[in-house]
Scaffold this active site. Structure first.
Site, mmCIF file in Angstrom:
data_model
loop_
_atom_site.group_PDB
_atom_site.id
_atom_site.type_symbol
_atom_site.label_atom_id
_atom_site.label_comp_id
_atom_site.label_asym_id
_atom_site.label_seq_id
_atom_site.Cartn_x
_atom_site.Cartn_y
_atom_site.Cartn_z
ATOM 1 N N VAL A 67 0.803 -1.223 0.000
ATOM 2 C CA VAL A 67 0.000 0.000 0.000
ATOM 3 C C VAL A 67 0.843 1.283 0.000
ATOM 4 O O VAL A 67 0.312 2.366 -0.257
ATOM 5 C CB VAL A 67 -0.962 -0.007 1.213
ATOM 6 C CG1 VAL A 67 -0.227 0.323 2.506
ATOM 7 C CG2 VAL A 67 -2.152 0.915 0.999
ATOM 8 N N TYR A 68 2.150 1.180 0.244
ATOM 9 C CA TYR A 68 3.016 2.384 0.240
ATOM 10 C C TYR A 68 3.278 2.812 -1.194
ATOM 11 O O TYR A 68 3.763 2.026 -1.999
ATOM 12 C CB TYR A 68 4.363 2.101 0.905
ATOM 13 C CG TYR A 68 4.335 1.726 2.359
ATOM 14 C CD1 TYR A 68 3.198 1.877 3.144
ATOM 15 C CD2 TYR A 68 5.466 1.195 2.976
ATOM 16 C CE1 TYR A 68 3.192 1.523 4.474
ATOM 17 C CE2 TYR A 68 5.472 0.852 4.319
ATOM 18 C CZ TYR A 68 4.329 1.007 5.060
ATOM 19 O OH TYR A 68 4.324 0.648 6.391
ATOM 20 N N SER A 69 3.018 4.037 -1.660
ATOM 21 C CA SER A 69 2.392 5.096 -0.900
ATOM 22 C C SER A 69 1.123 5.540 -1.634
ATOM 23 O O SER A 69 1.088 6.550 -2.311
ATOM 24 C CB SER A 69 3.376 6.248 -0.765
ATOM 25 O OG SER A 69 3.975 6.514 -2.055
#
Length: 316
Positions: free
Chosen positions: A52-54
């Protein structure tokens, strides 16, 4: 540099983990490469990221951090010299989230592709999924480990009851077990972890790799007023620590850091590193100067009286 074992895995890591959430967010690819080079040259080998980054950055889709790390490892030809931890479970949009077996198998392929590797050293459940049976999640991880795509698994943001239940099911069903826990833990955020999770991790040999080790930058000493919080993208989060107890912690860090001729952040990390349960705190930097402050923590040996002072001023 003295390495520590990552849980019961036999995987050895230096006592500081670099937090890859800044890659593709507050620093671009070029600076990310420079900082990763500096981190490795200083003797460190452990990098943490997540699918999920970023995603929170306008224009990003998620996976930007993994992509940068993958490009760096391929360019430097050092995949076997670094320990890479990533995570699955947070909302990636289009209903891509959670810890269902089918989704985990899809998500790991995406992470492997972005990281340009055929295995992940530590694959972590980013957050608990109450709607998916623990057995289903662990069975999926079991398959990935048998296929050689994952070496070990960890949990992040699990409470004590759910971690305990997961460990019990692993033992009962002969599934792989969570070997690490990634909780929110630092000099200011102590109570939640120390109340139940710390003893559970020590009892079961679970390695602890805490995030927010510097309390969103507050423990660097950079944010001492509401005006200071306006100085950076992370300043708003640091405001939540700006209370009487927070200021007492900063004063203690100031005194001890002056005695060691280092920055407050260095001492805050050294305090974590010296706790029995901690394998490697996670921290990030956006400049080579900040990186030096972080890596120096591994060289600091706090005296008993200094640890006691920090414990006292941060008591809850």
């Amino acid at each position: 540099m003295h390495k520590r074992q990552l849980g019961k895995t036999g995987i050895e890591v230096a006592p500081l983990c670099f937090g890859g959430n800044v890659f593709g967010w507050t620093i671009d690819e070029k600076m990310s490469f420079a900082i990763l080079d500096g981190f490795r040259e200083a003797g460190f080998n452990f990098i943490d990221t997540a699918d999920v980054y970023s995603r929170w950055v306008p224009g990003n889709q998620g996976g930007e951090s993994e992509t940068i790390i993958g490009k760096w490892m391929k360019d430097r030809k050092i995949r076997n010299q670094v320990v890479v931890a990533t995570k699955v479970g947070m909302d990636m949009g289009q209903d891509k989230k959670g810890l269902k077996a089918e989704y985990i198998k899809q998500a790991v392929e995406d992470s492997l592709r972005r990281l340009q590797t055929d295995y992940i050293d530590l694959y972590q459940s980013h957050t608990d999924d109450m709607e998916t049976p623990i057995e289903e999640t662990l069975a999926a991880y079991d398959e990935l480990i048998k296929e050689g795509k994952v070496r070990a698994i960890g949990a992040s943001n699990f409470n004590a009851n759910r971690l305990k239940e997961s460990l019990h099911i692993s033992a009962k069903e002969k599934f792989p077990s969570y070997v690490t826990l990634q909780p929110k833990y630092n000099l200011h955020d102590r109570e939640y972890f120390e109340k139940e999770l710390e003893a559970l991790c020590l009892q079961n040999g679970v390695g602890v790799i805490p995030y927010y080790s510097l309390a969103s930058g507050f423990l660097t000493g950079k944010y001492r007023s509401k005006e200071d919080a306006k100085l950076s993208a992370r300043g708003e989060k640091a405001l939540s620590y700006l209370d009487e107890r927070g200021l007492k912690i900063l004063m203690a860090l100031d005194d001890i850091s002056k005695a060691h001729l280092v920055k407050p952040a260095t001492i805050a990390l050294a305090w974590l590193m010296q706790r029995k349960c901690i394998t490697a705190p996670i921290a990030s930097a956006t400049s080579l100067e900040q990186l030096k402050d972080l890596t120096k923590a591994a060289e600091i040996k706090l005296a008993t009286v200094e640890v006691e002072k920090l414990d006292f001023e941060s008591r809850y």
